[in-house]
Design a protein around this motif. Structure first.
Motif, mmCIF file in Angstrom:
data_model
loop_
_atom_site.group_PDB
_atom_site.id
_atom_site.type_symbol
_atom_site.label_atom_id
_atom_site.label_comp_id
_atom_site.label_asym_id
_atom_site.label_seq_id
_atom_site.Cartn_x
_atom_site.Cartn_y
_atom_site.Cartn_z
ATOM 1 N N MET A 188 43.117 42.535 20.678
ATOM 2 C CA MET A 188 41.786 42.041 20.998
ATOM 3 C C MET A 188 41.913 40.571 21.406
ATOM 4 N N ASP A 189 41.436 40.245 22.605
ATOM 5 C CA ASP A 189 41.482 38.851 23.035
ATOM 6 C C ASP A 189 40.196 38.130 22.603
ATOM 7 N N ILE A 190 40.128 36.843 22.861
ATOM 8 C CA ILE A 190 39.001 36.022 22.417
ATOM 9 C C ILE A 190 37.683 36.497 23.023
ATOM 10 N N PHE A 191 37.704 36.967 24.266
ATOM 11 C CA PHE A 191 36.469 37.409 24.906
ATOM 12 C C PHE A 191 35.980 38.736 24.334
ATOM 13 N N GLN A 192 36.894 39.588 23.943
ATOM 14 C CA GLN A 192 36.492 40.816 23.256
ATOM 15 C C GLN A 192 35.899 40.487 21.897
ATOM 16 N N LEU A 193 36.480 39.513 21.206
ATOM 17 C CA LEU A 193 35.949 39.076 19.912
ATOM 18 C C LEU A 193 34.546 38.503 20.077
ATOM 19 N N ILE A 194 34.335 37.679 21.095
ATOM 20 C CA ILE A 194 33.014 37.114 21.369
ATOM 21 C C ILE A 194 32.011 38.236 21.624
ATOM 22 N N GLY A 195 32.404 39.217 22.421
ATOM 23 C CA GLY A 195 31.528 40.360 22.689
ATOM 24 C C GLY A 195 31.233 41.158 21.439
ATOM 25 N N PHE A 196 32.244 41.323 20.582
ATOM 26 C CA PHE A 196 32.053 42.053 19.327
ATOM 27 C C PHE A 196 31.054 41.329 18.425
ATOM 28 N N ALA A 208 22.969 38.637 22.982
ATOM 29 C CA ALA A 208 23.022 38.951 24.413
ATOM 30 C C ALA A 208 23.858 37.926 25.178
ATOM 31 N N ILE A 209 23.725 36.663 24.818
ATOM 32 C CA ILE A 209 24.516 35.619 25.495
ATOM 33 C C ILE A 209 26.006 35.804 25.214
ATOM 34 N N LEU A 210 26.354 36.115 23.970
ATOM 35 C CA LEU A 210 27.759 36.332 23.633
ATOM 36 C C LEU A 210 28.321 37.555 24.359
ATOM 37 N N LEU A 211 27.530 38.606 24.431
ATOM 38 C CA LEU A 211 27.963 39.786 25.184
ATOM 39 C C LEU A 211 28.143 39.456 26.659
ATOM 40 N N LEU A 212 27.241 38.665 27.202
ATOM 41 C CA LEU A 212 27.343 38.264 28.608
ATOM 42 C C LEU A 212 28.613 37.454 28.853
ATOM 43 N N PHE A 227 34.471 42.665 32.963
ATOM 44 C CA PHE A 227 33.245 42.967 33.694
ATOM 45 C C PHE A 227 32.914 44.457 33.721
ATOM 46 N N ASN A 228 31.629 44.716 33.519
ATOM 47 C CA ASN A 228 31.050 46.049 33.659
ATOM 48 C C ASN A 228 29.656 45.829 34.218
ATOM 49 N N LEU A 229 29.385 46.294 35.430
ATOM 50 C CA LEU A 229 28.132 45.979 36.110
ATOM 51 C C LEU A 229 26.902 46.416 35.322
ATOM 52 N N GLY A 230 26.908 47.634 34.800
ATOM 53 C CA GLY A 230 25.751 48.115 34.038
ATOM 54 C C GLY A 230 25.470 47.261 32.810
ATOM 55 N N SER A 231 26.511 46.946 32.080
ATOM 56 C CA SER A 231 26.356 46.109 30.885
ATOM 57 C C SER A 231 25.919 44.696 31.254
#
Length: 81
Positions: free
Chosen positions: A1-9, A42-46, A53-57
């Motif tokens: 898990m990288d830092i951006f996945q952690l932020i999204g989590f 929502a901001i962290l997920l963004l 990137f996932n367009l729908g998300s």
């Protein structure tokens, strides 16, 4: 898990906790706690979506942020009256 996945989590946890508090009637939809948890989540997920990137998300998070800010504005406007 990288830092951006952690932020999204972490963002996902914020959104889920906000929704749980709303559904269990611990917070009302006008609660600042609910709205701030939603906004930060929502901001962290963004942020995570800028790397993974996932367009729908991406689109749903933009709308989630806009709707939450509109709700916060409505609450501020209502509290001033």
């Amino acid at each position: 898990m990288d830092i951006f996945q952690l932020i999204g989590f972490i963002g996902m946890v914020f959104v889920v906790v906000a929704y749980f508090l709303l559904q269990t009637e611990k917070k009302k939809i006008t609660s600042w706690t609910y709205q701030v948890l939603n906004l930060i989540g929502a901001i962290l997920l963004l942020i995570s979506l800028f790397v993974h990137f996932n367009l729908g998300s991406f689109i749903i998070e933009i709308f989630w942020i806009i709707i939450t800010i509109l709700g916060m504005y409505k609450n501020l406007k209502g509290n001033r009256k």
